[in-house]
Structure formats: structure tokens, C-alpha cells
Write an enzyme that holds these catalytic residues in place. Structure first.
Site, PDB file in Angstrom:
ATOM      1  N   HIS A  65       7.229  -5.712 -19.327  1.00  0.00           N
ATOM      2  CA  HIS A  65       7.641  -4.674 -18.269  1.00  0.00           C
ATOM      3  C   HIS A  65       7.430  -3.229 -18.831  1.00  0.00           C
ATOM      4  O   HIS A  65       8.455  -2.382 -18.834  1.00  0.00           O
ATOM      5  CB  HIS A  65       8.924  -4.920 -17.792  1.00  0.00           C
ATOM      6  CG  HIS A  65       9.193  -4.319 -16.616  1.00  0.00           C
ATOM      7  ND1 HIS A  65      10.205  -4.978 -15.920  1.00  0.00           N
ATOM      8  CD2 HIS A  65       8.779  -3.421 -15.872  1.00  0.00           C
ATOM      9  CE1 HIS A  65      10.340  -4.395 -14.549  1.00  0.00           C
ATOM     10  NE2 HIS A  65       9.579  -3.441 -14.669  1.00  0.00           N
ATOM     11  N   ILE A  66       6.144  -2.791 -19.345  1.00  0.00           N
ATOM     12  CA  ILE A  66       5.804  -1.444 -19.755  1.00  0.00           C
ATOM     13  C   ILE A  66       4.992  -0.451 -18.658  1.00  0.00           C
ATOM     14  O   ILE A  66       4.500   0.434 -19.496  1.00  0.00           O
ATOM     15  CB  ILE A  66       5.163  -1.502 -21.228  1.00  0.00           C
ATOM     16  CG1 ILE A  66       3.779  -2.182 -21.165  1.00  0.00           C
ATOM     17  CG2 ILE A  66       6.156  -2.511 -22.141  1.00  0.00           C
ATOM     18  CD1 ILE A  66       3.122  -2.439 -22.442  1.00  0.00           C
ATOM     19  N   GLU A 122      14.099 -11.226 -17.593  1.00  0.00           N
ATOM     20  CA  GLU A 122      13.688 -10.453 -18.360  1.00  0.00           C
ATOM     21  C   GLU A 122      14.899 -10.150 -19.597  1.00  0.00           C
ATOM     22  O   GLU A 122      15.961  -9.628 -18.962  1.00  0.00           O
ATOM     23  CB  GLU A 122      13.026  -9.078 -17.963  1.00  0.00           C
ATOM     24  CG  GLU A 122      12.004  -9.362 -17.249  1.00  0.00           C
ATOM     25  CD  GLU A 122      11.262  -8.136 -16.368  1.00  0.00           C
ATOM     26  OE1 GLU A 122      10.347  -8.256 -15.734  1.00  0.00           O
ATOM     27  OE2 GLU A 122      12.122  -7.260 -16.647  1.00  0.00           O
ATOM     28  N   PHE A 152       0.868  -1.134  -0.227  1.00  0.00           N
ATOM     29  CA  PHE A 152       0.052   0.070   0.089  1.00  0.00           C
ATOM     30  C   PHE A 152       0.720   1.308  -0.077  1.00  0.00           C
ATOM     31  O   PHE A 152       0.597   2.204   0.942  1.00  0.00           O
ATOM     32  CB  PHE A 152      -1.002   0.078   1.283  1.00  0.00           C
ATOM     33  CG  PHE A 152      -2.065   0.993   1.025  1.00  0.00           C
ATOM     34  CD1 PHE A 152      -3.090   0.888   0.195  1.00  0.00           C
ATOM     35  CD2 PHE A 152      -2.364   2.024   1.976  1.00  0.00           C
ATOM     36  CE1 PHE A 152      -4.094   1.690   0.172  1.00  0.00           C
ATOM     37  CE2 PHE A 152      -3.297   2.676   1.874  1.00  0.00           C
ATOM     38  CZ  PHE A 152      -4.236   2.619   1.079  1.00  0.00           C
ATOM     39  N   ARG A 210       7.577  -6.843  -9.558  1.00  0.00           N
ATOM     40  CA  ARG A 210       8.677  -7.770  -9.953  1.00  0.00           C
ATOM     41  C   ARG A 210       8.344  -9.226  -9.965  1.00  0.00           C
ATOM     42  O   ARG A 210       7.530  -9.781  -9.230  1.00  0.00           O
ATOM     43  CB  ARG A 210       9.846  -7.639  -8.554  1.00  0.00           C
ATOM     44  CG  ARG A 210      10.455  -6.119  -8.541  1.00  0.00           C
ATOM     45  CD  ARG A 210      11.355  -5.859  -9.733  1.00  0.00           C
ATOM     46  NE  ARG A 210      11.801  -4.401  -9.641  1.00  0.00           N
ATOM     47  CZ  ARG A 210      11.544  -3.274 -10.023  1.00  0.00           C
ATOM     48  NH1 ARG A 210      10.091  -3.355 -10.602  1.00  0.00           N
ATOM     49  NH2 ARG A 210      12.270  -2.258  -9.711  1.00  0.00           N
TER      50      ARG A 210
END
Length: 314
Positions: free
Chosen positions: A280-281, A263, A151, A234
Site C-alpha cells: 500500500h505504497i 493490511e 474515472f 482498495r
């Protein structure tokens, strides 16, 4: 000052003026890293640099030791788990990040993955382009229960968007901002309760040894069969083998994944029909890259002038 920039290819293309400004501070070397970089090549590239500015490439002890002139490492983004910042501290090398500037972009992308997974949007798009017309039933996001793991800034931005869908919002995390939770109608719950009751589970917490593979065979078994899992933080937070099996066996409904353990990924997980996968955009918007560029330039100016750096993480 010799600076090495290792950024995603579109980041450079999205904000060309950023590099023009940086070149006023010293010599700039650029490596585009969308396809990764061999470690031995990387060790040669860092051999003569004073500053490394990096997005996702791993800067570990071996790379730091290969850079005898290295005086500063900057994370071009928020999460810095790809940098051995503790070893850098031992070597007297400051590490900074650029927190909060990609928050809105990542929160937007979260809902894109969520709706695409719930309504099979990417699959239907592919079928239409192949000339195939077939109806498929999906789920509404409206008034469903969302469970947010973590959070922080991004978790709060996701909660704000979830309120527009009239969702019941639960959150789990070590750092509980009760004031923000009250304002956003968020309830803090225990981890198992979040997993067992949520229609959509969003992972947006930091990766560390305590959280690594927090989504695993056991925790997947707690989730609803209709649950959608979203990971925009992640890849290492998820046991990819366990998630692959859970999705193959329809143990959960679907997943939306912007991050992977390695990646670029070669994981079978990204190819499954009930997975929406993106490379991962989450932070890849013109607005976010512009804000991160401004933050990077300001700290590089401070470093060049010998001034105190902002957003030190070590």
C-alpha cells in the site's frame, strides 16, 4: 486540543516539519501503524483525544464510542472507507479528507506495477541477485488496450499516462466525465465489455457495498487469459480467494496489487510468482505526503479557529 495521528511510518519520516507546525495547535500523540494496531489498545489511545488524523486504521463505531471527547476525524488521504463517517455524523463529528493530493503518485505506481507484471521485472531482479541468468518472455504495454474501472482523478491521471504508450483507453464508472474523456481519447464501455476486451485492467474506484468483491470468480472468468489485473484502490474490491485460484490456474496472466483486504496482509495471494505485490505504497512519495501535510495543516488550523472545514465528507 489533543490530537492523535495514526499514520504510516514513512509519512512521518518524510515530512518532519509537518508535525512541528501541528504542535503549534495543541498536544500531539503519534502512533505509527505500518504493522497495524490492536483494537483494545486503540480504544485506550483514543479515550482522551479531541481529533483523530488517520491514514488506513479502521475507525468504526466502537472506536468512535471509545472517544468521548472526539470532535473531528481527518482522513490523511482521499479514500475514507476506513471511517464510519455516517455514524460520526450521527454523533455530530465532522469527517474530512484530503482529496486529489496523491493522484499523480498513485498513477505513477500503477504503471510501475503494470510494466513490472508485463515484463517480470521483480522476478528477474530476484533471480539476478541470486546469481541466476535466464531470459523470460513478456508482453509490451505499448498499443495495448487498457480498461480503467473508475474515472475520477486517479483514473484520468492513468488515462493521461496511457496515451503516452499509445494505448486504446476504455473506462467504466457511474460518473462519466465526457469532457475529460474526449480530451483524453477515452471511450466509456459497459463493465463486461471492459473485462473481456482489456489487456490491462486497472481498478481505481471507491469501495462500497455495491463494488465490494466486484472482481470475483464470475468476472475473472470474463477476462482474457493474457490479461493483467492492477488494483491500486482498495483490497475489498477483489475476492482474493477467487483471484488466487485464477492466477494459480493461469486463468489470467498476472496481477499487480498495492492493496489487500486485510493490511498488513498474510494472504497467499501476495506470495504467488505471477503477482507483483507492494505494501500500500501508492501514495508514498515525498511530494504527495508534502501536499497532504499542507492540506491537513490548513484544516486543523480552521478547526482550531472554529472556522468552516474544507472537504467535508459527512
Amino acid at each position: 486540543m489533543r490530537m492523535l495521528f495514526m499514520l504510516r511510518d514513512p509519512f512521518i519520516e518524510a515530512d518532519p516539519k509537518f508535525l512541528d507546525e501541528i504542535r503549534a495547535l495543541g498536544e500531539v500523540k503519534i502512533i505509527l501503524t505500518d504493522q497495524g494496531i490492536d483494537k483494545e489498545v486503540l480504544k485506550k489511545e483514543v479515550a482522551d483525544v479531541d481529533v483523530i488524523v488517520v491514514a488506513v486504521v479502521k475507525i468504526d463505531k466502537e472506536i468512535i464510542d471509545a472517544a468521548p471527547n472526539l470532535k473531528y476525524i481527518m482522513k490523511f488521504g482521499s479514500g475514507y472507507d476506513n471511517i464510519d463517517y455516517l455514524y460520526a455524523r450521527e454523533k455530530g463529528i465532522p469527517v474530512t479528507n484530503i482529496p486529489g493530493q496523491n493522484t499523480e503518485a498513485v498513477a505513477d505506481h500503477t504503471f510501475g506495477l503494470m510494466i513490472a507484471a508485463a515484463r517480470h521485472i521483480t522476478q528477474k531482479n530476484q533471480e539476478m541477485k541470486a546469481g541466476h541468468w535466464e531470459n523470460t518472455m513478456g508482453f509490451e504495454i505499448f498499443q495495448k488496450r487498457i480498461g480503467i474501472i473508475g474515472f475520477g482523478n486517479i483514473g484520468k491521471a492513468i488515462a493521461k499516462r496511457a496515451s503516452g504508450f499509445n494505448m486504446e483507453i476504455n473506462a467504466y464508472g457511474n460518473h462519466k466525465d465526457y469532457k475529460a474523456a474526449e480530451k483524453l481519447n477515452v471511450n466509456f464501455v459497459e463493465f463486461d465489455e471492459l473485462l473481456s476486451t482489456s489487456d490491462v485492467i486497472v481498478i481505481c474506484t471507491n469501495l462500497n457495498e455495491k463494488t465490494r468483491k466486484m472482481i470475483n470468480e464470475k468476472t475473472l472468468g470474463i477476462m482474457k487469459q493474457t490479461a493483467i489485473l492492477i488494483n491500486i484502490s482498495r483490497g475489498g474490491l477483489v475476492d482474493e480467494d477467487a483471484l488466487t485460484e485464477a492466477l494459480k490456474n493461469n486463468q489470467i496472466s498476472a496481477a499487480g496489487l498495492d492493496v489487500f483486504a486485510d493490511e498488513p496482509t498474510k494472504s497467499e495471494l501476495a506470495t504467488l510468482p505471477n503477482v507483483i505485490a507492494t505494501p500500500h505504497i501508492g501514495a508514498a512519495t515525498y511530494e504527495a505526503v508534502d501536499r497532504m501535510g499542507e492540506g491537513a495543516f490548513e484544516n486543523l488550523k480552521r478547526f482550531a479557529a472554529g472556522e468552516e472545514l474544507e472537504n467535508l465528507v459527512n
